[in-house]
Design a protein around this motif. Sequence first.
Motif, PDB file in Angstrom:
ATOM      1  N   PHE A  47      41.456  31.623  31.477  1.00 52.50           N
ATOM      2  CA  PHE A  47      40.571  31.374  30.341  1.00 52.50           C
ATOM      3  C   PHE A  47      41.057  30.165  29.567  1.00 52.50           C
ATOM      4  N   ILE A  56      35.484  30.831  30.985  1.00 53.37           N
ATOM      5  CA  ILE A  56      36.073  31.850  31.853  1.00 53.37           C
ATOM      6  C   ILE A  56      36.043  31.342  33.284  1.00 53.37           C
ATOM      7  N   GLU A  58      35.406  31.898  36.795  1.00 50.35           N
ATOM      8  CA  GLU A  58      34.476  32.888  37.342  1.00 50.35           C
ATOM      9  C   GLU A  58      35.126  33.832  38.345  1.00 50.35           C
ATOM     10  N   THR A  59      36.315  33.464  38.819  1.00 53.89           N
ATOM     11  CA  THR A  59      36.977  34.353  39.775  1.00 53.89           C
ATOM     12  C   THR A  59      37.773  35.464  39.083  1.00 53.89           C
ATOM     13  N   PRO A  61      38.328  38.827  37.303  1.00 53.51           N
ATOM     14  CA  PRO A  61      37.567  40.081  37.152  1.00 53.51           C
ATOM     15  C   PRO A  61      37.266  40.378  35.690  1.00 53.51           C
ATOM     16  N   ASN A  62      36.152  41.045  35.445  1.00 58.70           N
ATOM     17  CA  ASN A  62      35.797  41.329  34.056  1.00 58.70           C
ATOM     18  C   ASN A  62      36.664  42.411  33.431  1.00 58.70           C
ATOM     19  N   ARG A  63      37.632  42.923  34.183  1.00 62.95           N
ATOM     20  CA  ARG A  63      38.629  43.824  33.597  1.00 62.95           C
ATOM     21  C   ARG A  63      39.567  43.061  32.653  1.00 62.95           C
ATOM     22  N   SER A  65      40.040  40.461  29.598  1.00 65.69           N
ATOM     23  CA  SER A  65      39.279  39.906  28.491  1.00 65.69           C
ATOM     24  C   SER A  65      40.220  39.310  27.449  1.00 65.69           C
ATOM     25  N   ASN A  79      42.003  45.944  31.539  1.00 63.90           N
ATOM     26  CA  ASN A  79      41.581  47.330  31.765  1.00 63.90           C
ATOM     27  C   ASN A  79      41.831  47.740  33.208  1.00 63.90           C
TER      28      ASN A  79
END
Lengths: 114, 114
Positions: A47, A56, A58-59, A61-63, A65, A79
Amino acid sequence: DTAVSQTPKYLVTQMGNDKSIKCEQNLGHDTMYWYKQDSKKFLKIMFSYNNKELIINETVPNRFSPKSPDKAHLNLHINSLELGDSAVYFCASSQVLAGTDTQYFGPGTRLTVL
Amino acid sequence: AQSVTQLGSHVSVSEGALVLLRCNYSSSVPPYLFWYVQYPNQGLQLLLKYTSAATLVKGINGFEAEFKKSETSFHLTKPSAHMSDAAEYFCAVTNPNTGNQFYFGTGTSLTVIP
């Protein structure tokens, strides 16, 4: 008087847990970053964030943040930790508008997921 | 798009010998270029940077690098290696117009043989 500091330095946790890594910079910079360094020393930007824009990779994971309570802090929240998240995470900062763009790095947080 | 390629993931030199670490860049605009050093279990520390001024850049600890546009290179050199130079070295490139995206090479591990 450390320029970029991170806590904790080491973090060992179980799969599935949620954890946070904190980063603070006292350089007055406008942009902060998180990098992941894997076991082969490869550095990957996760980030970049200033008070206007979050970029962000794009690779990522949305875990993962980033959370920024103020300009001097950019914390990384993860997460549902997975084994593959084990790595060293580096925070960095820079003053993008200064024109030289040097990034200053923190000492790193070694995350081990069991 | 920008990228850097570091030739040679491992370089070994004898103490007192010339150090040469290679970095080639790819950039659609005139770039800013950086060399960082990472000592074991530490964060990245800036060695030197090129920001479109002098093409020969001198950094800390006796290191220097020369920007060669015709060769798209930014190789790092030091005339005489010291044991304390043993570390991981990273080349990085950024776009001066956007500034907030660093692209790192895969690193070169330098070993100094006594």
